[in-house]
Design an enzyme around this catalytic site. Structure first.
Site, PDB file in Angstrom:
ATOM      1  N   LYS A  13       0.848  -1.210   0.084  1.00  0.00           N
ATOM      2  CA  LYS A  13      -0.230   0.005  -0.118  1.00  0.00           C
ATOM      3  C   LYS A  13       0.777   1.212  -0.208  1.00  0.00           C
ATOM      4  O   LYS A  13       0.442   2.232  -0.727  1.00  0.00           O
ATOM      5  CB  LYS A  13      -0.775   0.019   1.145  1.00  0.00           C
ATOM      6  CG  LYS A  13      -1.556  -1.242   1.436  1.00  0.00           C
ATOM      7  CD  LYS A  13      -2.692  -1.004   2.584  1.00  0.00           C
ATOM      8  CE  LYS A  13      -1.910  -1.080   3.839  1.00  0.00           C
ATOM      9  NZ  LYS A  13      -1.419  -2.479   4.263  1.00  0.00           N
ATOM     10  N   ARG A  88      -9.871   0.956   8.378  1.00  0.00           N
ATOM     11  CA  ARG A  88      -9.641  -0.395   8.491  1.00  0.00           C
ATOM     12  C   ARG A  88     -10.555  -1.006   9.548  1.00  0.00           C
ATOM     13  O   ARG A  88     -10.554  -2.467   9.820  1.00  0.00           O
ATOM     14  CB  ARG A  88      -8.414  -0.674   9.255  1.00  0.00           C
ATOM     15  CG  ARG A  88      -6.933  -0.431   8.749  1.00  0.00           C
ATOM     16  CD  ARG A  88      -6.104  -0.276   9.882  1.00  0.00           C
ATOM     17  NE  ARG A  88      -4.900  -1.169   9.658  1.00  0.00           N
ATOM     18  CZ  ARG A  88      -3.743  -0.738   9.282  1.00  0.00           C
ATOM     19  NH1 ARG A  88      -3.677   0.573   8.522  1.00  0.00           N
ATOM     20  NH2 ARG A  88      -2.856  -1.733   9.045  1.00  0.00           N
ATOM     21  N   ARG A 128      12.093  -5.751   5.288  1.00  0.00           N
ATOM     22  CA  ARG A 128      11.805  -4.309   5.118  1.00  0.00           C
ATOM     23  C   ARG A 128      12.814  -3.603   6.178  1.00  0.00           C
ATOM     24  O   ARG A 128      13.055  -4.332   7.244  1.00  0.00           O
ATOM     25  CB  ARG A 128      10.371  -4.050   5.518  1.00  0.00           C
ATOM     26  CG  ARG A 128      10.362  -2.551   5.611  1.00  0.00           C
ATOM     27  CD  ARG A 128       8.938  -2.056   5.573  1.00  0.00           C
ATOM     28  NE  ARG A 128       7.980  -2.733   6.548  1.00  0.00           N
ATOM     29  CZ  ARG A 128       6.806  -2.762   6.487  1.00  0.00           C
ATOM     30  NH1 ARG A 128       5.875  -1.771   5.589  1.00  0.00           N
ATOM     31  NH2 ARG A 128       5.880  -3.342   7.305  1.00  0.00           N
ATOM     32  N   ARG A 161      11.343  -2.359  11.798  1.00  0.00           N
ATOM     33  CA  ARG A 161       9.985  -1.525  12.652  1.00  0.00           C
ATOM     34  C   ARG A 161       9.550  -2.492  13.750  1.00  0.00           C
ATOM     35  O   ARG A 161       9.828  -3.717  13.610  1.00  0.00           O
ATOM     36  CB  ARG A 161       8.669  -1.485  11.295  1.00  0.00           C
ATOM     37  CG  ARG A 161       8.387  -0.092  11.247  1.00  0.00           C
ATOM     38  CD  ARG A 161       7.418   0.058  10.195  1.00  0.00           C
ATOM     39  NE  ARG A 161       6.144  -0.661  10.292  1.00  0.00           N
ATOM     40  CZ  ARG A 161       5.211  -0.508   9.586  1.00  0.00           C
ATOM     41  NH1 ARG A 161       5.171   0.274   8.322  1.00  0.00           N
ATOM     42  NH2 ARG A 161       3.999  -0.970   9.624  1.00  0.00           N
ATOM     43  N   ARG A 172      -0.890  -8.922  13.029  1.00  0.00           N
ATOM     44  CA  ARG A 172      -1.311  -7.957  12.088  1.00  0.00           C
ATOM     45  C   ARG A 172      -2.232  -8.611  10.997  1.00  0.00           C
ATOM     46  O   ARG A 172      -3.217  -8.050  10.471  1.00  0.00           O
ATOM     47  CB  ARG A 172      -0.432  -7.194  11.562  1.00  0.00           C
ATOM     48  CG  ARG A 172       0.381  -6.022  12.590  1.00  0.00           C
ATOM     49  CD  ARG A 172       1.606  -5.468  12.282  1.00  0.00           C
ATOM     50  NE  ARG A 172       1.728  -5.067  10.808  1.00  0.00           N
ATOM     51  CZ  ARG A 172       2.937  -4.891  10.377  1.00  0.00           C
ATOM     52  NH1 ARG A 172       4.147  -5.436  10.883  1.00  0.00           N
ATOM     53  NH2 ARG A 172       3.203  -4.109   9.240  1.00  0.00           N
TER      54      ARG A 172
HETATM   55  P1  AP5 Z   1       4.875  -1.600   1.884  1.00  0.00           P
HETATM   56  O1  AP5 Z   1       4.611  -0.655   0.754  1.00  0.00           O
HETATM   57  O2  AP5 Z   1       5.537  -0.894   3.121  1.00  0.00           O
HETATM   58  O3  AP5 Z   1       3.472  -2.159   2.433  1.00  0.00           O
HETATM   59  P2  AP5 Z   1       2.135  -1.653   3.297  1.00  0.00           P
HETATM   60  O4  AP5 Z   1       0.900  -2.437   2.736  1.00  0.00           O
HETATM   61  O5  AP5 Z   1       2.268  -0.128   3.243  1.00  0.00           O
HETATM   62  O6  AP5 Z   1       2.869  -2.256   4.488  1.00  0.00           O
HETATM   63  P3  AP5 Z   1       2.478  -1.982   6.228  1.00  0.00           P
HETATM   64  O7  AP5 Z   1       3.242  -2.679   7.017  1.00  0.00           O
HETATM   65  O8  AP5 Z   1       2.898  -0.399   6.131  1.00  0.00           O
HETATM   66  O9  AP5 Z   1       0.829  -1.832   6.240  1.00  0.00           O
HETATM   67  P4  AP5 Z   1       0.179  -2.101   7.529  1.00  0.00           P
HETATM   68  O10 AP5 Z   1      -1.105  -1.816   7.212  1.00  0.00           O
HETATM   69  O11 AP5 Z   1       0.638  -3.392   8.400  1.00  0.00           O
HETATM   70  O12 AP5 Z   1       0.898  -0.979   8.530  1.00  0.00           O
HETATM   71  P5  AP5 Z   1       0.438   0.657   8.732  1.00  0.00           P
HETATM   72  O13 AP5 Z   1       1.671   1.371   8.531  1.00  0.00           O
HETATM   73  O14 AP5 Z   1      -0.572   1.019   7.995  1.00  0.00           O
HETATM   74  O15 AP5 Z   1       5.446  -2.657   1.612  1.00  0.00           O
HETATM   75  C1  AP5 Z   1       6.183  -3.911   2.463  1.00  0.00           C
HETATM   76  C2  AP5 Z   1       7.369  -4.472   1.839  1.00  0.00           C
HETATM   77  O16 AP5 Z   1       7.372  -5.012   0.599  1.00  0.00           O
HETATM   78  C3  AP5 Z   1       8.478  -3.165   1.766  1.00  0.00           C
HETATM   79  O17 AP5 Z   1       9.711  -3.567   2.234  1.00  0.00           O
HETATM   80  C4  AP5 Z   1       8.460  -2.788   0.220  1.00  0.00           C
HETATM   81  O18 AP5 Z   1       9.494  -2.476  -0.254  1.00  0.00           O
HETATM   82  C5  AP5 Z   1       8.137  -4.376  -0.237  1.00  0.00           C
HETATM   83  N1  AP5 Z   1       7.166  -4.517  -1.318  1.00  0.00           N
HETATM   84  C6  AP5 Z   1       6.308  -3.455  -1.845  1.00  0.00           C
HETATM   85  N2  AP5 Z   1       5.718  -3.852  -3.093  1.00  0.00           N
HETATM   86  C7  AP5 Z   1       6.272  -4.941  -3.401  1.00  0.00           C
HETATM   87  C8  AP5 Z   1       6.362  -5.814  -4.554  1.00  0.00           C
HETATM   88  N3  AP5 Z   1       5.247  -5.424  -5.487  1.00  0.00           N
HETATM   89  N4  AP5 Z   1       7.258  -6.856  -4.724  1.00  0.00           N
HETATM   90  C9  AP5 Z   1       8.146  -7.267  -3.735  1.00  0.00           C
HETATM   91  N5  AP5 Z   1       8.285  -6.394  -2.592  1.00  0.00           N
HETATM   92  C10 AP5 Z   1       7.389  -5.241  -2.466  1.00  0.00           C
HETATM   93  O19 AP5 Z   1       0.068   0.720  10.327  1.00  0.00           O
HETATM   94  C11 AP5 Z   1       0.971   0.157  11.112  1.00  0.00           C
HETATM   95  C12 AP5 Z   1      -0.060   0.016  12.617  1.00  0.00           C
HETATM   96  O20 AP5 Z   1      -0.696   1.534  13.003  1.00  0.00           O
HETATM   97  C13 AP5 Z   1      -1.349  -1.059  12.410  1.00  0.00           C
HETATM   98  O21 AP5 Z   1      -0.873  -2.236  12.844  1.00  0.00           O
HETATM   99  C14 AP5 Z   1      -2.142  -0.486  13.475  1.00  0.00           C
HETATM  100  O22 AP5 Z   1      -1.747  -0.432  14.891  1.00  0.00           O
HETATM  101  C15 AP5 Z   1      -1.971   1.111  13.362  1.00  0.00           C
HETATM  102  N6  AP5 Z   1      -3.067   1.894  12.360  1.00  0.00           N
HETATM  103  C16 AP5 Z   1      -2.569   2.326  11.162  1.00  0.00           C
HETATM  104  N7  AP5 Z   1      -3.962   2.675  10.668  1.00  0.00           N
HETATM  105  C17 AP5 Z   1      -4.941   2.517  11.554  1.00  0.00           C
HETATM  106  C18 AP5 Z   1      -6.226   2.504  11.586  1.00  0.00           C
HETATM  107  N8  AP5 Z   1      -6.803   3.107  10.494  1.00  0.00           N
HETATM  108  N9  AP5 Z   1      -6.852   2.110  12.519  1.00  0.00           N
HETATM  109  C19 AP5 Z   1      -6.376   1.692  13.613  1.00  0.00           C
HETATM  110  N10 AP5 Z   1      -4.940   1.507  13.629  1.00  0.00           N
HETATM  111  C20 AP5 Z   1      -4.373   2.058  12.762  1.00  0.00           C
END
Ligand code: AP5
Length: 215
Positions: A13, A88, A128, A161, A172
């Site tokens: 994402k 979410r 990552r 992280r 997660r």
């Molecule tokens: P990346 O692009 O970072 O993936 P992502 O989907 O953004 O992953 P996140 O781990 O950041 O998502 P998340 O939803 O768990 O965390 P968030 O920060 O939103 O890619 C991942 C890896 O793969 C990278 O190394 C990248 O280089 C690689 N990659 C990407 N595309 C690729 C491809 N096509 N092929 C190969 N490799 C690839 O949330 C974190 C925490 O915050 C949550 O757990 C929760 O506690 C809290 N939080 C956030 N939003 C909310 C909400 N709305 N409500 C409640 N809690 C929330």
């Protein structure tokens, strides 16, 4: 254009959202990034969110809704935005509909679901590394930093992280299936959902997302 990217943790994402935001000149609003910045700055929000995020659970809806309403109210989001990590839960999706003012049509948004199997997610997240200073994200094989362990953007030290440890990743994924898959069903019922196979190189996924949004 108003775009919401949904998908499992590590589905890409953030990677795709950054590209779209740069190309369309609209803000990339990542609730995860907002929370991590609050943790780094030691704010009240950060102190509340830190242990919850590290465990792999979700921050309470009432906190998230306030953060997003405030961010979407800023001038740069008037012409469009790309939301990454929000909504979410179904409660967050309903709040967003209300905020965008068109309860029945999901507020003119396009929702892209990046589909990546859980077993690939674990590998992506294990490789990552994130900058502890500015939050920039790298993948040791697909998008490595130019200098080992140092951020290309600000020179900060790259780290794993806190929620990328195996126990938190499992939590997660479980949270995603239990609380966020119903959000995907919610947007499917509103006919605004685009399903995109995210299991391909980053450039290919970008093309697929663009094509789905043109359709
Ligand atoms: P990346 O692009 O970072 O993936 P992502 O989907 O953004 O992953 P996140 O781990 O950041 O998502 P998340 O939803 O768990 O965390 P968030 O920060 O939103 O890619 C991942 C890896 O793969 C990278 O190394 C990248 O280089 C690689 N990659 C990407 N595309 C690729 C491809 N096509 N092929 C190969 N490799 C690839 O949330 C974190 C925490 O915050 C949550 O757990 C929760 O506690 C809290 N939080 C956030 N939003 C909310 C909400 N709305 N409500 C409640 N809690 C929330």
């Amino acid at each position: 254009m108003k775009v919401i990217l949904v998908g499992a943790p590590g589905s890409g994402k953030g990677t795709q959202a950054k590209r779209f935001a740069d190309g369309l000149h609209i803000p990339h609003i990542s609730t995860g990034d907002i929370l991590r910045e609050a943790v780094r700055n030691g704010t009240e929000l950060g102190k509340q969110a830190d242990p919850i995020m590290a465990s792999g659970a979700l921050v309470p809806d009432d906190l998230m809704v306030g953060i997003v309403a405030e961010r979407l109210g800023q001038d740069d989001a008037k012409e469009g935005f790309i939301l990454d990590g929000f909504p979410r839960t179904v409660a967050q999706a309903e709040m967003l509909d209300g905020f965008l003012g068109r309860g029945n049509g999901a507020g003119g948004v396009n929702v892209v679901h990046l589909l990546v199997p859980d077993e690939l997610i674990v590998n992506r997240i294990a490789a990552r590394r994130s900058c502890g200073a500015c939050g920039a994200s790298y993948h040791l094989e697909n998008s490595p930093p130019k200098q080992d362990s140092l951020c290309d953007r600000c020179g900060g030290v790259l780290e794993t992280r806190p929620d990328d440890v195996e126990s938190a990743v499992r939590k997660r994924l479980e949270t995603f299936h239990r609380q966020t898959v119903p959000v995907i069903d919610y947007y499917r019922a509103k006919n605004v959902l685009h399903e995109v196979d995210g299991n391909a190189p980053v450039d290919e996924v970008f093309e697929r997302v663009k094509k789905s949004l043109r359709a």
